[in-house]
Design an enzyme around this catalytic site. Structure first.
Site, mmCIF file in Angstrom:
data_model
loop_
_atom_site.group_PDB
_atom_site.id
_atom_site.type_symbol
_atom_site.label_atom_id
_atom_site.label_comp_id
_atom_site.label_asym_id
_atom_site.label_seq_id
_atom_site.Cartn_x
_atom_site.Cartn_y
_atom_site.Cartn_z
ATOM 1 N N THR A 8 0.831 -1.199 0.000
ATOM 2 C CA THR A 8 0.000 0.000 0.000
ATOM 3 C C THR A 8 0.865 1.248 0.000
ATOM 4 O OG1 THR A 8 -1.782 1.178 1.144
ATOM 5 C CG2 THR A 8 -0.142 0.151 2.539
ATOM 6 N N ALA A 11 -0.399 5.615 4.043
ATOM 7 C CA ALA A 11 0.258 5.537 5.355
ATOM 8 C C ALA A 11 -0.726 5.189 6.472
ATOM 9 C CB ALA A 11 0.939 6.859 5.663
ATOM 10 N N LYS A 13 -3.474 3.214 6.193
ATOM 11 C CA LYS A 13 -3.699 1.755 6.142
ATOM 12 C C LYS A 13 -2.509 1.023 6.752
ATOM 13 C CE LYS A 13 -6.191 1.270 1.696
ATOM 14 N NZ LYS A 13 -6.056 0.625 0.377
ATOM 15 N N ASP A 69 -7.604 -3.389 -1.093
ATOM 16 C CA ASP A 69 -8.439 -2.431 -1.805
ATOM 17 C C ASP A 69 -9.718 -2.281 -1.008
ATOM 18 O OD1 ASP A 69 -8.319 -0.695 -4.171
ATOM 19 O OD2 ASP A 69 -10.279 -1.586 -4.552
ATOM 20 N N TYR A 152 -13.143 8.528 5.404
ATOM 21 C CA TYR A 152 -14.538 8.809 5.743
ATOM 22 C C TYR A 152 -14.857 8.552 7.224
ATOM 23 C CZ TYR A 152 -15.076 8.716 0.639
ATOM 24 O OH TYR A 152 -14.953 8.970 -0.713
ATOM 25 N N LYS A 173 -11.305 0.676 16.722
ATOM 26 C CA LYS A 173 -11.655 0.648 15.292
ATOM 27 C C LYS A 173 -11.198 -0.668 14.671
ATOM 28 C CE LYS A 173 -10.871 2.549 10.728
ATOM 29 N NZ LYS A 173 -10.160 3.441 9.811
ATOM 30 N N ARG A 179 -11.128 -3.722 7.718
ATOM 31 C CA ARG A 179 -9.718 -4.112 7.582
ATOM 32 C C ARG A 179 -9.352 -5.138 8.653
ATOM 33 N NH1 ARG A 179 -8.417 0.568 6.827
ATOM 34 N NH2 ARG A 179 -8.663 0.302 4.585
HETATM 35 P P1 ITT Z 1 -3.444 2.059 -1.753
HETATM 36 O O1 ITT Z 1 -4.187 1.762 -3.030
HETATM 37 O O2 ITT Z 1 -2.028 2.491 -1.992
HETATM 38 O O3 ITT Z 1 -3.545 0.970 -0.752
HETATM 39 P P2 ITT Z 1 -5.546 4.042 -1.465
HETATM 40 O O4 ITT Z 1 -5.885 5.048 -0.404
HETATM 41 O O5 ITT Z 1 -5.521 4.524 -2.898
HETATM 42 O O6 ITT Z 1 -4.143 3.349 -1.058
HETATM 43 P P3 ITT Z 1 -7.842 2.410 -2.081
HETATM 44 O O7 ITT Z 1 -7.706 2.594 -3.541
HETATM 45 O O8 ITT Z 1 -8.143 1.056 -1.535
HETATM 46 O O9 ITT Z 1 -6.501 2.841 -1.310
HETATM 47 O O10 ITT Z 1 -8.930 3.453 -1.570
HETATM 48 C C1 ITT Z 1 -9.412 3.335 -0.287
HETATM 49 C C2 ITT Z 1 -10.221 4.584 0.071
HETATM 50 O O11 ITT Z 1 -11.422 4.174 0.752
HETATM 51 C C3 ITT Z 1 -9.467 5.448 1.078
HETATM 52 O O12 ITT Z 1 -8.655 6.411 0.416
HETATM 53 C C4 ITT Z 1 -10.609 6.070 1.870
HETATM 54 O O13 ITT Z 1 -11.168 7.149 1.156
HETATM 55 C C5 ITT Z 1 -11.624 4.920 1.911
HETATM 56 N N1 ITT Z 1 -11.370 4.047 3.082
HETATM 57 C C6 ITT Z 1 -10.941 2.762 3.056
HETATM 58 N N2 ITT Z 1 -10.785 2.296 4.311
HETATM 59 C C7 ITT Z 1 -11.135 3.289 5.133
HETATM 60 C C8 ITT Z 1 -11.180 3.430 6.532
HETATM 61 O O14 ITT Z 1 -10.790 2.449 7.347
HETATM 62 N N3 ITT Z 1 -11.602 4.583 7.037
HETATM 63 C C9 ITT Z 1 -11.982 5.592 6.242
HETATM 64 N N4 ITT Z 1 -11.951 5.564 4.906
HETATM 65 C C10 ITT Z 1 -11.521 4.415 4.348
#
Ligand code: ITT
Length: 197
Positions: A8, A11, A13, A69, A152, A173, A179
Site C-alpha cells: 500500500t 500511510a 492503512k 483495496d 470517511y 476501530k 480491515r
Molecule cells: P493504496 O491503493 O495504496 O492501498 P488508497 O488510499 O488509494 O491506497 P484504495 O484505492 O483502496 O486505497 O482506496 C481506499 C479509500 O477508501 C481510502 O482512500 C478512503 O477514502 C476509503 N477508506 C478505506 N478504508 C477506510 C477506513 O478504514 N476509514 C476511512 N476511509 C476508508
C-alpha cells in the site's frame, strides 16, 4: 519476527495494519523494499484492484505481498463511492473533499445505510492469488464527528456504536473494522505459507 510486505502507498492503512499485526508479524512497506511506483487502479471491483496492486509489487520486487483495496459503499447511492472512494471528490485527492461530496449527495436523505469493505489479495505465497474480504456496516452521519482515523471515518458510525470511527481508539476501530475483519480472515490461511505464532 517474520516479515510480510503490505502493498500500500496509504500511510494510514499501513499504520492500522501494523497495529493489527503487532504481536504476529513485522509489516514492511513497498518503500522499505525499494518500490516507489504509483500503481494505476484500473479495475472496477475491489478484487481486481487488489490483484493489480499486489501483482505490481510482487512482479517488481519478487517479494510475496498483500494488498488492500477498500472503500465505502452507500446503499442510497447504489453502492457508490465503492471502488472509487479514494478519488470520489476529484483530483487532487482529499479526504475533506470526499466527505463534503458524500454529505451533499445524502443531504435530506434519511436512508443513510453504508458499509466499509476491504478486500485483501495475497500474491506470491501460493500458486494462485488468495482473496479475503471484511465488511462493517453502519450509517453515514449528517456532520463530521471526531478527529481520529482517516478518510470517511468522521462521518461513519458502525452498528452498535454511538461514536464515529474517528472517535474510536485505534484498537477499537481495528477490532470491528472491515480491515481488521479481513486480516482475521486471512491469517489462518497465511499460516500455511508463512510461519506465524
Ligand atoms: P493504496 O491503493 O495504496 O492501498 P488508497 O488510499 O488509494 O491506497 P484504495 O484505492 O483502496 O486505497 O482506496 C481506499 C479509500 O477508501 C481510502 O482512500 C478512503 O477514502 C476509503 N477508506 C478505506 N478504508 C477506510 C477506513 O478504514 N476509514 C476511512 N476511509 C476508508
Amino acid at each position: 519476527m517474520q516479515k510480510i510486505v503490505f502493498a500500500t502507498g496509504n500511510a494510514h492503512k499501513l499504520g492500522e495494519v501494523r497495529a493489527i499485526l503487532r504481536d504476529i508479524v513485522e509489516v514492511v512497506s513497498p518503500a522499505d523494499i525499494g518500490f516507489h511506483d504509483d500503481v494505476e487502479e484500473t479495475g472496477t471491483t475491489f478484487e481486481e484492484n487488489a490483484l493489480i496492486k499486489a501483482q505490481a509489487v510482487f512482479a517488481a520486487t519478487g517479494y510475496p505481498c498483500i494488498s488492500d483495496d477498500s472503500g465505502l459503499c452507500v446503499d442510497a447511492l447504489g453502492g457508490a463511492p465503492g471502488v472509487y472512494s479514494a478519488r470520489y471528490g476529484g483530483e487532487p485527492v482529499s479526504h475533506a473533499k470526499n466527505i463534503e461530496k458524500l454529505l451533499q449527495a445524502l443531504e435530506g436523505n434519511e436512508q443513510r445505510r453504508a458499509c466499509f469493505v476491504a478486500v485483501l489479495c495475497a500474491v506470491g505465497f501460493s500458486p494462485e492469488p488468495i482473496f479475503v474480504k471484511g465488511e462493517v456496516c453502519g450509517k453515514i452521519l449528517t456532520t463530521i464527528q471526531g478527529e481520529g482515523g482517516f478518510g470517511y471515518d468522521p462521518i461513519f458510525m458502525a452498528d452498535g456504536f454511538d461514536r464515529s470511527f474517528a472517535q474510536l481508539s485505534p484498537d477499537e476501530k481495528n477490532s470491528v473494522s472491515h480491515r481488521g475483519k479481513a486480516w482475521t480472515n486471512l491469517l489462518p490461511i497465511l499460516k500455511d505459507f508463512v510461519q506465524l505464532p
